[in-house]
Design a protein around this motif. Sequence first.
Motif, PDB file in Angstrom:
ATOM      1  N   ALA A 234       0.838  -1.204   0.000  1.00 53.10           N
ATOM      2  CA  ALA A 234       0.000   0.000   0.000  1.00 53.10           C
ATOM      3  C   ALA A 234       0.872   1.253   0.000  1.00 53.10           C
ATOM      4  O   ALA A 234       0.581   2.229  -0.706  1.00 53.10           O
ATOM      5  CB  ALA A 234      -0.913  -0.003   1.225  1.00 53.10           C
ATOM      6  N   SER A 300     -11.730   2.674   1.655  1.00 53.24           N
ATOM      7  CA  SER A 300     -12.292   2.645   0.297  1.00 53.24           C
ATOM      8  C   SER A 300     -11.600   3.625  -0.655  1.00 53.24           C
ATOM      9  O   SER A 300     -11.546   3.374  -1.860  1.00 53.24           O
ATOM     10  CB  SER A 300     -13.805   2.893   0.331  1.00 53.24           C
ATOM     11  OG  SER A 300     -14.084   4.096   0.971  1.00 53.24           O
ATOM     12  N   GLU A 303      -8.535   1.955  -2.098  1.00 57.88           N
ATOM     13  CA  GLU A 303      -8.978   0.848  -2.952  1.00 57.88           C
ATOM     14  C   GLU A 303      -9.502   1.386  -4.282  1.00 57.88           C
ATOM     15  O   GLU A 303      -9.154   0.892  -5.360  1.00 57.88           O
ATOM     16  CB  GLU A 303     -10.069   0.043  -2.233  1.00 57.88           C
ATOM     17  CG  GLU A 303      -9.534  -0.722  -1.034  1.00 57.88           C
ATOM     18  CD  GLU A 303     -10.623  -1.350  -0.164  1.00 57.88           C
ATOM     19  OE1 GLU A 303     -10.260  -1.899   0.879  1.00 57.88           O
ATOM     20  OE2 GLU A 303     -11.820  -1.262  -0.518  1.00 57.88           O
ATOM     21  N   ARG A 304     -10.298   2.440  -4.190  1.00 62.65           N
ATOM     22  CA  ARG A 304     -10.952   3.002  -5.384  1.00 62.65           C
ATOM     23  C   ARG A 304      -9.939   3.747  -6.253  1.00 62.65           C
ATOM     24  O   ARG A 304      -9.880   3.558  -7.469  1.00 62.65           O
ATOM     25  CB  ARG A 304     -12.040   3.969  -4.896  1.00 62.65           C
ATOM     26  CG  ARG A 304     -13.019   4.442  -5.917  1.00 62.65           C
ATOM     27  CD  ARG A 304     -14.095   5.315  -5.273  1.00 62.65           C
ATOM     28  NE  ARG A 304     -13.582   6.474  -4.551  1.00 62.65           N
ATOM     29  CZ  ARG A 304     -13.647   6.644  -3.218  1.00 62.65           C
ATOM     30  NH1 ARG A 304     -14.201   5.748  -2.451  1.00 62.65           N
ATOM     31  NH2 ARG A 304     -13.148   7.729  -2.653  1.00 62.65           N
ATOM     32  N   TRP A 308      -5.565  -0.566  -4.561  1.00 70.96           N
ATOM     33  CA  TRP A 308      -4.928  -1.454  -3.572  1.00 70.96           C
ATOM     34  C   TRP A 308      -5.978  -2.173  -2.723  1.00 70.96           C
ATOM     35  O   TRP A 308      -6.954  -1.553  -2.297  1.00 70.96           O
ATOM     36  CB  TRP A 308      -4.014  -0.633  -2.643  1.00 70.96           C
ATOM     37  CG  TRP A 308      -3.502  -1.456  -1.479  1.00 70.96           C
ATOM     38  CD1 TRP A 308      -2.384  -2.229  -1.467  1.00 70.96           C
ATOM     39  CD2 TRP A 308      -4.105  -1.606  -0.182  1.00 70.96           C
ATOM     40  NE1 TRP A 308      -2.257  -2.852  -0.242  1.00 70.96           N
ATOM     41  CE2 TRP A 308      -3.295  -2.492   0.563  1.00 70.96           C
ATOM     42  CE3 TRP A 308      -5.253  -1.073   0.413  1.00 70.96           C
ATOM     43  CZ2 TRP A 308      -3.593  -2.859   1.875  1.00 70.96           C
ATOM     44  CZ3 TRP A 308      -5.557  -1.442   1.720  1.00 70.96           C
ATOM     45  CH2 TRP A 308      -4.728  -2.325   2.440  1.00 70.96           C
ATOM     46  N   THR A 309      -5.778  -3.462  -2.518  1.00 68.08           N
ATOM     47  CA  THR A 309      -6.546  -4.199  -1.502  1.00 68.08           C
ATOM     48  C   THR A 309      -5.592  -5.166  -0.823  1.00 68.08           C
ATOM     49  O   THR A 309      -4.600  -5.602  -1.420  1.00 68.08           O
ATOM     50  CB  THR A 309      -7.712  -5.026  -2.103  1.00 68.08           C
ATOM     51  OG1 THR A 309      -7.186  -5.780  -3.202  1.00 68.08           O
ATOM     52  CG2 THR A 309      -8.871  -4.179  -2.561  1.00 68.08           C
TER      53      THR A 309
END
Length: 348
Positions: A234, A300, A303-304, A308-309
């Motif tokens: 991340a 979020s 991620e958006r 990244w997750t």
Amino acid sequence: MRLLITGGAGFIGSALIRYLIKNTKNTILNIDKLTYAGNLESLLSISSHKRYQFQKIDICDQTALEAAFSSFKPDAVMHLAAESHVDRSLTGPAAFIETNIVGTYTLLEVSRKYWEKLPSQQQDSFRFHHISTDEVFGDLANTTDLFVETTPYAPSSPYSASKASSDHLVRAWRRSYGLPTVISNCSNNYGPYQFPEKLIPLMITNALKGKPLPVYGAGDQIRDWLYVNDHAKALYAVLTKGSVGETYNIGGHNEMRNIDVVTMICDLLGEKMDGQDFRKLITFVTDRAGHDLRYAIDASKIERELGWTPDVTFKEGLEQTIQWYLDHPQWWERIFNGRYLETNNAIT
Ligand code: NAD
């Protein structure tokens, strides 16, 4: 890129450096004061790599920082150096003020003066990435809310107050001087090479030594756990894809009560060790002063916007972590007997 990383001998910094050497072509200068939390044995797997170098420097030492910047010529700074243990901040806050606030200020000033002299194209691409914590947002007790990037700051401990101060300084250096900064605020990390004063490695190593497993209060405190290698990924995404001036929350969608984490460790360890009962070692102790009840991250945005997750679930990460501590007793035993300091002293 040439990346100047502070605090690279610590838990997250060393995971980040191992990740960068393995997965990227970047060249790294690790700057670390080597406090009790710095351990060069965590970097032995990459320390002779041609793209890695180390200098023992205190981030409060402006002259030493200036020399490092002018010889290394970084394209970006990733700032992880900090005093990081809440319990230590309660008994000795001075070091937290010094490193987390004065040290960040000193690093910002040296970075700014270096950045101002860069050609304009390099000025645009330069980044100062400040690595921070979700603890700056305070306590989420009595609510189901999650921390978002705009949640107001309400730190509770000397540790989180000093990290909040450093976040404010970074934003001010962006706004006042135009330094291209980016900030990330992450939830609790766990994984290999974590100093055994923090909850998860303390429980694993105490259990392996047959010692009591001290749980604060009734163990009701809720934390959102993230595997350290997922954090390293991340951080690289924030550095390379994040927008200047922005903040990104990083979390693992893993809200767990401390007591549930500890019983899970006992059970997973028991499975690996002939069904031994480690739960009987759990001992409830007087709660920490001002202890925040709940932290939880809404991740979020990263991620958006940055795609990244996290790669592993909490159970997978915890199993890998327990196995790592089982496989590497020499790493943590050398912390308990102080011999890791010999490596620090020999290499510097
Ligand atoms: P750590 O305590 O394991 O490592 C900190 C490192 O900083 C050590 O190597 C230490 O020697 C070095 N250091 C301390 N003072 C210094 C100084 N004055 N000059 C140079 N180096 C110095 O910490 P960590 O868990 O790896 O955390 C790294 C960063 O991530 C910190 O900024 C922390 O606030 C943040 N963070 C940690 C967590 C977590 O769960 N561990 C979660 C979110 C954010």
